[in-house]
Each structure stands twice: as C-alpha cells, then as structure tokens.
Design an enzyme around this catalytic site. Structure first.
Site, PDB file in Angstrom:
ATOM      1  CG  ASP A 144      45.105  47.725  31.241  1.00  0.00           C
ATOM      2  OD1 ASP A 144      44.352  47.767  32.231  1.00  0.00           O
ATOM      3  OD2 ASP A 144      46.011  46.882  31.109  1.00  0.00           O
ATOM      4  CG  ASP A 152      35.751  40.876  36.469  1.00  0.00           C
ATOM      5  OD1 ASP A 152      34.723  40.632  35.818  1.00  0.00           O
ATOM      6  OD2 ASP A 152      36.805  40.231  36.328  1.00  0.00           O
ATOM      7  CD  GLU A 182      38.253  48.974  40.868  1.00  0.00           C
ATOM      8  OE1 GLU A 182      39.023  49.808  40.366  1.00  0.00           O
ATOM      9  OE2 GLU A 182      38.616  47.845  41.243  1.00  0.00           O
ATOM     10  CG  ASP A 183      39.001  49.929  36.599  1.00  0.00           C
ATOM     11  OD1 ASP A 183      38.734  49.267  37.628  1.00  0.00           O
ATOM     12  OD2 ASP A 183      39.953  49.627  35.852  1.00  0.00           O
ATOM     13  NE  ARG A 218      46.568  51.606  31.827  1.00  0.00           N
ATOM     14  CZ  ARG A 218      46.065  50.803  32.761  1.00  0.00           C
ATOM     15  NH1 ARG A 218      44.844  50.987  33.200  1.00  0.00           N
ATOM     16  NH2 ARG A 218      46.780  49.826  33.248  1.00  0.00           N
TER      17      ARG A 218
HETATM   18  P1  IMP Z   1      37.951  42.174  40.519  1.00  0.00           P
HETATM   19  O1  IMP Z   1      38.825  42.059  41.734  1.00  0.00           O
HETATM   20  O2  IMP Z   1      37.799  40.857  39.818  1.00  0.00           O
HETATM   21  O3  IMP Z   1      36.633  42.821  40.781  1.00  0.00           O
HETATM   22  O4  IMP Z   1      38.811  42.984  39.511  1.00  0.00           O
HETATM   23  C1  IMP Z   1      38.594  44.229  39.166  1.00  0.00           C
HETATM   24  C2  IMP Z   1      39.744  44.696  38.307  1.00  0.00           C
HETATM   25  O5  IMP Z   1      40.014  43.793  37.239  1.00  0.00           O
HETATM   26  C3  IMP Z   1      39.389  45.991  37.652  1.00  0.00           C
HETATM   27  O6  IMP Z   1      39.752  47.074  38.477  1.00  0.00           O
HETATM   28  C4  IMP Z   1      40.189  45.935  36.390  1.00  0.00           C
HETATM   29  O7  IMP Z   1      41.473  46.430  36.634  1.00  0.00           O
HETATM   30  C5  IMP Z   1      40.278  44.486  36.055  1.00  0.00           C
HETATM   31  N1  IMP Z   1      39.260  44.147  35.033  1.00  0.00           N
HETATM   32  C6  IMP Z   1      38.107  43.480  35.219  1.00  0.00           C
HETATM   33  N2  IMP Z   1      37.415  43.379  34.081  1.00  0.00           N
HETATM   34  C7  IMP Z   1      38.144  44.020  33.143  1.00  0.00           C
HETATM   35  C8  IMP Z   1      37.930  44.291  31.744  1.00  0.00           C
HETATM   36  O8  IMP Z   1      36.927  43.932  31.107  1.00  0.00           O
HETATM   37  N3  IMP Z   1      38.921  45.009  31.122  1.00  0.00           N
HETATM   38  C9  IMP Z   1      40.027  45.438  31.774  1.00  0.00           C
HETATM   39  N4  IMP Z   1      40.254  45.220  33.070  1.00  0.00           N
HETATM   40  C10 IMP Z   1      39.325  44.507  33.755  1.00  0.00           C
HETATM   41 MG    MG Z   2      41.706  47.972  38.564  1.00  0.00          MG
END
Ligand code: IMP
Ligand code: MG
Length: 168
Positions: free
Chosen positions: A151, A95, A91-92, A157
C-alpha cells in the site's frame, strides 16, 4: 513495474525451490507479515505441495527521527507454536531491513527447527541492517511501490501488479 504474469511465474519457480528445501517436512508453518504480504502468501501457499500451516504476525516500526535507530514493535503475535517446527517467514518488501531482522530474531528465540525467509521484493540499496531473505522474488530500485498487497497510505493493495508511485 512488475506484471501480474511475471509475479505468478516467479512464484511458481520459488515454490519449487521451497518445496525442495523443505522436502519431507512434517509441517511447514508459513508466517505472513501483515498486512503487506497477504496477497503474496495466498498465492505462494497455493503453489506449495507440502503440509502447510498458515499464521500471521504484525510488526510495526516507529521512526524516532533517525531511521537507522527504528524500533520494531509486535502488534499481533503468532497464534500457533513454532518450537521445533519448520518455519517460512513471508515478507512483502525488505527495505531498510529492520523489520525482517527484528522478526527473525524474535522467531528464532522461540526455537524453531528451521527458519527461512522469503520476500517478494528487495530494495538492496536501501539497506541499513545486514539482512537478506533466503529467497527473493525481485530486486527493485529505490522506488516507492504499491499493489499486490502493498500500500501507499492503505491504498492500492488491490492492484494485481506492482507499480511505482509517481510523486509529482
Ligand atoms: P524495513 O523495515 O525498512 O525493511 O521495512 C519494510 C516494510 O516497509 C515493508 O514490509 C513495507 O511494509 C514497507 N515498505 C518499504 N518499502 C515500501 C514501498 O515501496 N511501498 C510500500 N511499503 C513499503
Ligand atoms: Mg510490511
């Protein structure tokens, strides 16, 4: 925020740990979460001296007003089988944690032999679901970041480093 050089060095270290953890594996299925992980997975697998298969999954989360009740949908499923396999989910950013939590539950239901996770970035202060990747590249503060596959409205990206977006 994080230079290309620092990312490369961190990936080298993480790859060694992953290699040790999965030593002797018949095959490691490395699952990248589209689209944000595409650069990370490309660099990571090239550092792995293991028999590797690469697959992708696309999940999308939809806000229903409250972020904490977000629904995660699978837009593109895996092509290969993971039953009885060793799996590494890439995963990137973790969050709120909803995406990783949902994807891990989904993949576990397919009966992998072992399933671990790696996230390049982690924003621990943003967490809404109790989930943590097995390996994390860097913990970062609650800032919106771009680059290295990540992105902002589909842009940036292609930056080779991770930068924080300045909203003015
Ligand atoms: P989560 O479900 O809230 O953990 O979301 C994770 C996803 O939200 C990541 O895989 C990203 O695609 C997106 N995301 C969260 N923070 C950022 C950020 O700072 N920049 C860009 N995308 C983000
Ligand atoms: Mg993502």
């Amino acid at each position: 925020m994080i230079s290309a050089k620092a990312i490369a060095a961190r990936i080298e270290t993480l790859a060694k740990e992953i290699q040790t953890a999965f030593k002797g594996t018949e095959k490691l299925v490395v699952v990248g979460l589209l689209r944000g992980s595409f650069v990370f997975i490309a660099d990571l697998v090239r550092e792995l001296d293991l028999p590797v298969e690469v697959d992708f999954l696309e999940a999308s989360s939809y806000g229903s007003g409250m972020e904490s009740s977000r629904e995660v949908r699978i837009l593109k499923d895996l092509r290969g089988e993971i039953q009885g396999r060793d799996v590494l989910v890439v995963e990137d950013i973790v969050d709120t944690g909803h995406t990783l939590h949902h994807v891990v539950n989904l993949l576990r239901s397919k009966g992998p032999r072992r399933l671990e996770t790696i996230a390049l970035l982690d924003k621990p202060t943003r967490r809404e679901v109790d989930v943590k990747a097995t390996w994390t590249g860097f913990e970062i503060p609650d800032k919106f970041v771009v680059g290295y596959g990540i992105d902002y409205a589909q842009r940036n990206r292609n930056l080779p480093y991770i930068g924080a977006v300045r909203f003015t």
